[in-house]
Design a protein around this motif. Sequence first.
Motif, PDB file in Angstrom:
ATOM      1  N   ASP A  34       1.182  -3.960  -4.961  1.00  0.00           N
ATOM      2  CA  ASP A  34       0.575  -4.619  -3.800  1.00  0.00           C
ATOM      3  C   ASP A  34       0.171  -3.601  -2.739  1.00  0.00           C
ATOM      4  O   ASP A  34      -0.900  -3.707  -2.136  1.00  0.00           O
ATOM      5  CB  ASP A  34       1.544  -5.633  -3.189  1.00  0.00           C
ATOM      6  N   ARG A  37      -2.926  -1.752  -3.889  1.00  0.00           N
ATOM      7  CA  ARG A  37      -4.102  -2.611  -3.734  1.00  0.00           C
ATOM      8  C   ARG A  37      -4.583  -2.615  -2.280  1.00  0.00           C
ATOM      9  O   ARG A  37      -5.779  -2.493  -2.003  1.00  0.00           O
ATOM     10  CB  ARG A  37      -3.784  -4.022  -4.208  1.00  0.00           C
ATOM     11  N   SER A  38      -3.666  -2.731  -1.340  1.00  0.00           N
ATOM     12  CA  SER A  38      -4.059  -2.760   0.067  1.00  0.00           C
ATOM     13  C   SER A  38      -4.598  -1.396   0.517  1.00  0.00           C
ATOM     14  O   SER A  38      -5.551  -1.336   1.302  1.00  0.00           O
ATOM     15  CB  SER A  38      -2.889  -3.185   0.947  1.00  0.00           C
ATOM     16  N   SER A 143       3.273  -6.889   4.659  1.00  0.00           N
ATOM     17  CA  SER A 143       3.037  -7.194   3.247  1.00  0.00           C
ATOM     18  C   SER A 143       4.265  -6.865   2.396  1.00  0.00           C
ATOM     19  O   SER A 143       4.633  -7.649   1.515  1.00  0.00           O
ATOM     20  CB  SER A 143       1.825  -6.406   2.748  1.00  0.00           C
ATOM     21  N   SER A 147       6.420  -9.616   0.398  1.00  0.00           N
ATOM     22  CA  SER A 147       6.611  -9.493  -1.048  1.00  0.00           C
ATOM     23  C   SER A 147       8.087  -9.576  -1.412  1.00  0.00           C
ATOM     24  O   SER A 147       8.465 -10.248  -2.372  1.00  0.00           O
ATOM     25  CB  SER A 147       6.047  -8.165  -1.557  1.00  0.00           C
TER      26      SER A 147
END
Length: 155
Positions: A34, A37-38, A143, A147
């Motif tokens: 994650d 990806r960010s 984030s 998560s």
Amino acid sequence: MSEDLRALEAWAGALLAKLQPAQRRAINHKVAIDLRRSQAQRIKAQQGPDGAAYPARKRRKEFKGKNGRIKRQKAAMFAKIRTAKHLKVKATGDQIEVGFFGWVARVARVHQFGWQDRVKKKGATYSYPARPLLGISDANRDSIRNSLLKYFEKF
């Protein structure tokens, strides 16, 4: 390391300590993906971790054909470097690493810190402006926290 990051590390460390090593590795891997990806989305948007835009590229002479159209299209900055092939993830039960490795790391380091480097192998040198590719922002901290909370809701 900032105080917010230390607080997040202490909070997550206490929760992760209660899990088995395989479970910790799995959750760390998901969080790292994650985060990668960010980071890739932020690099694509050409913004630093603080939200500031990257300095513009140096203008080049346009290549025009006979009818006046530009032959070469403007390439996106860092298009290949932000792919999963180059922006790697290493996750163990104890730590998460998202970054560039190998020769790509050298290129990324030059742009991250704004160092001087050769444009071509035996070409002229150029002092690149600092374009921070990697970094933790407040949105990244949120984030990571979300998560982890989403994973622990299952228990």
